[in-house]
Design an enzyme around this catalytic site. Sequence first.
Site, mmCIF file in Angstrom:
data_model
loop_
_atom_site.group_PDB
_atom_site.id
_atom_site.type_symbol
_atom_site.label_atom_id
_atom_site.label_comp_id
_atom_site.label_asym_id
_atom_site.label_seq_id
_atom_site.Cartn_x
_atom_site.Cartn_y
_atom_site.Cartn_z
ATOM 1 N N GLY A 201 22.008 19.209 17.415
ATOM 2 C CA GLY A 201 22.540 17.942 17.911
ATOM 3 C C GLY A 201 21.961 16.788 17.107
ATOM 4 C CG ASN B 47 18.013 12.275 26.551
ATOM 5 O OD1 ASN B 47 18.599 11.240 26.217
ATOM 6 N ND2 ASN B 47 16.780 12.538 26.192
ATOM 7 C CD GLN C 129 21.031 16.223 28.195
ATOM 8 O OE1 GLN C 129 21.367 16.885 29.180
ATOM 9 N NE2 GLN C 129 19.985 16.543 27.464
ATOM 10 N N GLY D 58 24.542 23.210 20.910
ATOM 11 C CA GLY D 58 24.764 24.468 21.628
ATOM 12 C C GLY D 58 23.715 24.759 22.691
ATOM 13 C CG HIS D 59 19.358 23.667 22.354
ATOM 14 N ND1 HIS D 59 18.289 23.254 23.123
ATOM 15 C CD2 HIS D 59 19.591 22.684 21.460
ATOM 16 C CE1 HIS D 59 17.886 22.055 22.667
ATOM 17 N NE2 HIS D 59 18.666 21.705 21.670
ATOM 18 C CB THR E 214 25.287 30.302 3.814
ATOM 19 O OG1 THR E 214 25.374 30.347 2.389
ATOM 20 C CG2 THR E 214 25.968 31.514 4.414
ATOM 21 C CB CYS F 225 11.519 13.919 22.002
ATOM 22 S SG CYS F 225 13.008 14.869 22.182
HETATM 23 C C1 LIG Z 1 18.828 17.462 23.098
HETATM 24 C C2 LIG Z 1 19.499 16.203 22.679
HETATM 25 C C3 LIG Z 1 19.725 15.890 21.337
HETATM 26 C C4 LIG Z 1 19.198 16.741 20.195
HETATM 27 O O1 LIG Z 1 19.790 17.976 20.086
HETATM 28 P P1 LIG Z 1 18.982 19.112 19.267
HETATM 29 O O2 LIG Z 1 19.971 20.209 19.111
HETATM 30 O O3 LIG Z 1 17.818 19.479 20.123
HETATM 31 O O4 LIG Z 1 18.583 18.517 17.972
HETATM 32 C C5 LIG Z 1 20.380 14.721 21.028
HETATM 33 N N1 LIG Z 1 20.809 13.897 21.999
HETATM 34 C C6 LIG Z 1 20.622 14.155 23.289
HETATM 35 C C7 LIG Z 1 21.127 13.216 24.322
HETATM 36 C C8 LIG Z 1 19.954 15.321 23.688
HETATM 37 O O5 LIG Z 1 19.742 15.559 24.977
#
Ligand SMILES: *Cc1c(COP(=O)(O)O)cnc(C)c1O
Length: 391
Positions: free
Chosen positions: A69, A149, A177, A198-199, A235, A323
């Site tokens: 993200g 978030n 989010q 994705g996560h 890749t 973070c």
């Molecule tokens: C988690 C998050 C991101 C960052 O995504 P990553 O895949 O962990 O780099 C960016 N913006 C928001 C609002 C998030 O919650």
Amino acid sequence: MIYLDHAATTPVAPEVFEAMAPYLQAEYGNPSSFYALARQARGAIQEVRERLAMYLGANPREIIFTGSGSEADNLAIKGLAWQMREKGRHIITTQIEHHAVLHSCRALEKQGFEVTYLQPDHFGVVTTEQVAEAMREDTILVTIMHSNNEVGTIEPISEIGQLCMERKVRLHTDAVQSMGKMPVKVEDLNVDLLAIAGHKFYAPKGVGALYVRRGVKLQPLIDGGAQEFHKRAGTENVAGIVALGKAVELLEQQGEEDVVRITRLRDKLVAGILERIPAVEPTGHPEQRVCNIASFCFKYIEGEGILLSLDMEDICVSSGSACTSASLDPSHVLLAMGFPHEIAHGSIRLSLGRWTTEAEIDRVLEVLPPAVERLREMSPLWADAVAKGEV
Ligand SMILES: *Cc1c(COP(=O)(O)O)cnc(C)c1O
């Protein structure tokens, strides 16, 4: 263990793990090569591109897969700014963005761009009027998150997008989010760029995507091969992309059910906390918020103390954001929303997910009140407030 930190990351859904596993083993072809093994990998990526595009109401050619993200946010903001630098150097964002957006803007400031950081109200909302007032002749980009978030507030992106279209200024939104918590449709939101990860919705870490509206040009962050329409060399993370596709498919199938169940559990959790614990302030907008985030400031104590007390009971929550929790500064989001330092220090975020159960919420409601009470018994600030009759 009770996991209530889904806004930080989610477990990988079993169906997702199963779908991606072959691409870590037998299906190892490089999607840029030309034999059957490679075509299989290329086809799998194309299928996910189509599925995600459909989910977002976009065209498959408008989807760029990224490594996170954060990378999607960086590509949107720096890629657009570098591309447009001859047209203008002004960017508008908010003070409550994720660091992937805030620090991208800071980096651009060092390269000669100017950034306006809009201050939200006490609920974390910025208005279209604020954006309109901040706009200048040389504004090239507005970047405002879809949902926050830390406190869960949803911003009026569709209306801001209307304004941006009228003024011919590009709009990026960080919708990381929002995936799975509400419909995310690029046409309804009137956005040019939109980032996901994705996560945050049951795919693994290390894969994200950026929607780039047709006709919007970006300078790539990574130069090299022709992958991702020349916008992101390297890749492809085939297994990760396949996983993201399966996670989207699961949202299509059960997203709405999840939202109904999670909303009910979240409401129970919030009501239970406010009922059982004095001197607690919910944070974020009371209605305009994502369904899975409950966030509070517990006055007179530190969020870290609560977090550690819950950790001893095997309950995972966040204080501030993942973070920022490595530092002892209170959350930049709460400070921007006007919470004083001493109150912002007591912040806790509980974020629910697909497998959160009612029994888990009951357990938290059993454990949290005595934990808060113990911490307050040791807090001079609490003793002071009691002496003054404030609580
Ligand atoms: C988690 C998050 C991101 C960052 O995504 P990553 O895949 O962990 O780099 C960016 N913006 C928001 C609002 C998030 O919650």
